[in-house]
Design an enzyme around this catalytic site. Structure first.
Site, PDB file in Angstrom:
ATOM      1  N   GLU A  15      -4.701 -23.437 -35.905  1.00  0.00           N
ATOM      2  CA  GLU A  15      -3.804 -23.084 -36.852  1.00  0.00           C
ATOM      3  C   GLU A  15      -4.035 -22.662 -38.288  1.00  0.00           C
ATOM      4  OE1 GLU A  15      -0.605 -26.773 -35.408  1.00  0.00           O
ATOM      5  OE2 GLU A  15      -1.432 -26.558 -37.709  1.00  0.00           O
ATOM      6  N   HIS A  24     -15.348 -34.044 -34.884  1.00  0.00           N
ATOM      7  CA  HIS A  24     -14.394 -33.773 -35.990  1.00  0.00           C
ATOM      8  C   HIS A  24     -14.421 -34.571 -37.167  1.00  0.00           C
ATOM      9  CE1 HIS A  24     -11.369 -33.089 -32.451  1.00  0.00           C
ATOM     10  NE2 HIS A  24     -12.165 -32.371 -32.256  1.00  0.00           N
ATOM     11  N   GLN A  42     -21.336 -33.032 -33.826  1.00  0.00           N
ATOM     12  CA  GLN A  42     -20.853 -32.030 -34.644  1.00  0.00           C
ATOM     13  C   GLN A  42     -21.193 -32.600 -36.007  1.00  0.00           C
ATOM     14  OE1 GLN A  42     -16.514 -31.701 -33.931  1.00  0.00           O
ATOM     15  NE2 GLN A  42     -16.884 -30.671 -31.817  1.00  0.00           N
ATOM     16  N   TYR A  61       1.439 -32.163 -41.398  1.00  0.00           N
ATOM     17  CA  TYR A  61       1.037 -30.939 -40.768  1.00  0.00           C
ATOM     18  C   TYR A  61       1.214 -31.160 -39.319  1.00  0.00           C
ATOM     19  CZ  TYR A  61       0.891 -28.128 -44.809  1.00  0.00           C
ATOM     20  OH  TYR A  61       1.243 -27.973 -46.102  1.00  0.00           O
ATOM     21  N   TYR A  64      -6.648 -31.142 -22.859  1.00  0.00           N
ATOM     22  CA  TYR A  64      -7.858 -30.276 -21.748  1.00  0.00           C
ATOM     23  C   TYR A  64      -7.519 -30.347 -20.266  1.00  0.00           C
ATOM     24  CZ  TYR A  64     -10.212 -29.391 -26.285  1.00  0.00           C
ATOM     25  OH  TYR A  64     -10.701 -28.913 -27.620  1.00  0.00           O
TER      26      TYR A  64
END
Length: 327
Positions: free
Chosen positions: A197, A104, A42, A207, A218
């Protein structure tokens, strides 16, 4: 993507290319001078934003996964575009702890009304980092436009905490924008299996990731405390379960679609649609899914200076799309 005053659209591509799109179409020659990126998984070239006073100073901000000792990590730099090349490149943030993980990284950029820059970072697949105030992963950071620390940041002067941190407990924010009326910074982030979210940022707030979530592992097992809410941890304004894999986020303020004015638009990767959220204050009161299955994975959504909505889709059929009224 970002819109220059002359109508040019700048588009980032993950492998490390910055492209120009004009009324004549896509310039086949990428812009030179883009810094080296950690283009794995990513990782790669991520977000782009213009300085609020771009017309006067010409600064363009890029977030990207950068290589370094140990692997890669999120970095932000600014530069000026001259002809077809980035010049005057300055790194204004660099995640110190780099790892070989390929997921991420975040990362979105947004400026608030005072001109402070917000940077989202992902937890890098090591979820406990999101709760560590001595680590920049899994956070939203707040900096001056030159990379300095605003003196009113919530963790300035706190032992063991990075002073650039504004909020923490985030998994992987890939949508961030400023509310056009309140000025608050809104974000969305990926949950694991469910639990995507939307949050409104407030200084110093936790948070919750990975302590609480509306999603599950998963494997189907619970995450963290196995709870969706807990005292002292912020609950989301909205969550999607099952996951839509949100990416890109924009409030609509234009005149071309008057019935959409004030709505929030979110792109979906796994969901392959554009979510239109109707708001009453800080509450989502309705949701409509547009273009479902029609254009592929939506990576970004922005309002253009012409009042139209622009979408980016990603591989294998990456496209820049423009939404216009049907009549």
């Amino acid at each position: 993507m970002a819109f220059l005053p002359d109508g040019t659209i700048l588009v980032t591509e993950r492998p490390g290319r910055l492209r120009r799109v004009t009324e004549q179409g896509l310039d086949p020659q990428p812009i030179a001078g883009v810094p080296e990126v950690f283009a794995r998984g990513q990782g790669g070239l991520l977000d782009i934003a213009l300085h609020p006073n771009y017309a006067e100073n010409g600064w363009i901000y890029l977030s990207y996964a950068a290589p370094g000792p140990g692997g890669g990590g999120t970095r932000v730099a600014r530069a000026r575009l001259r002809e077809r090349e980035l010049q005057d490149l300055e790194v204004i943030f660099d995640m110190e702890r780099k790892t070989p993980a390929q997921q991420h990284f975040g990362s979105r950029l947004a400026f608030d009304k005072e001109g402070f820059l917000y940077i989202s970072t992902g937890d890098r697949g090591e979820r406990d980092r999101a709760q560590d105030l001595g680590d920049a992963a899994g956070k939203v950071l707040r900096l001056t436009d030159t990379g300095g620390i605003p003196p009113d940041n919530p963790f300035v002067g706190k032992a063991g905490a990075l002073p650039e941190i504004f909020t923490y407990g985030h998994r992987n924010i890939q949508g961030m924008t400023r509310h056009p009326e309140t000025g608050a910074i809104w974000t969305h982030e990926h949950g694991p299996q469910g639990g995507d979210e939307i949050n409104i940022l407030a200084p110093g707030v936790n948070y919750g990731w990975p302590l609480i979530t509306h999603g599950r592992e998963y494997s189907g097992e619970p995450v963290g405390q196995g709870l969706a809410a807990a005292p002292g941890l912020a609950s989301p304004l909205l969550h999607w379960t099952p996951s839509i894999a949100p990416s890109g986020m924009a409030f609509y303020t234009g005149d071309v679609f008057p019935e959409w004015r004030g709505n929030l638009f979110v792109g979906a990767l796994a969901g392959q649609h554009l979510a239109r959220l109707v708001l009453q204050g800080d509450r989502v009161v309705a949701e409509e899914r547009l273009l479902e299955g029609a254009v592929g994975r939506i990576r970004d959504v922005r309002q253009g200076p012409d009042g139209l909505l622009y979408l980016l889709t990603d591989a294998p059929n990456g496209s820049l799309l423009r939404l216009e009224p049907s009549s």
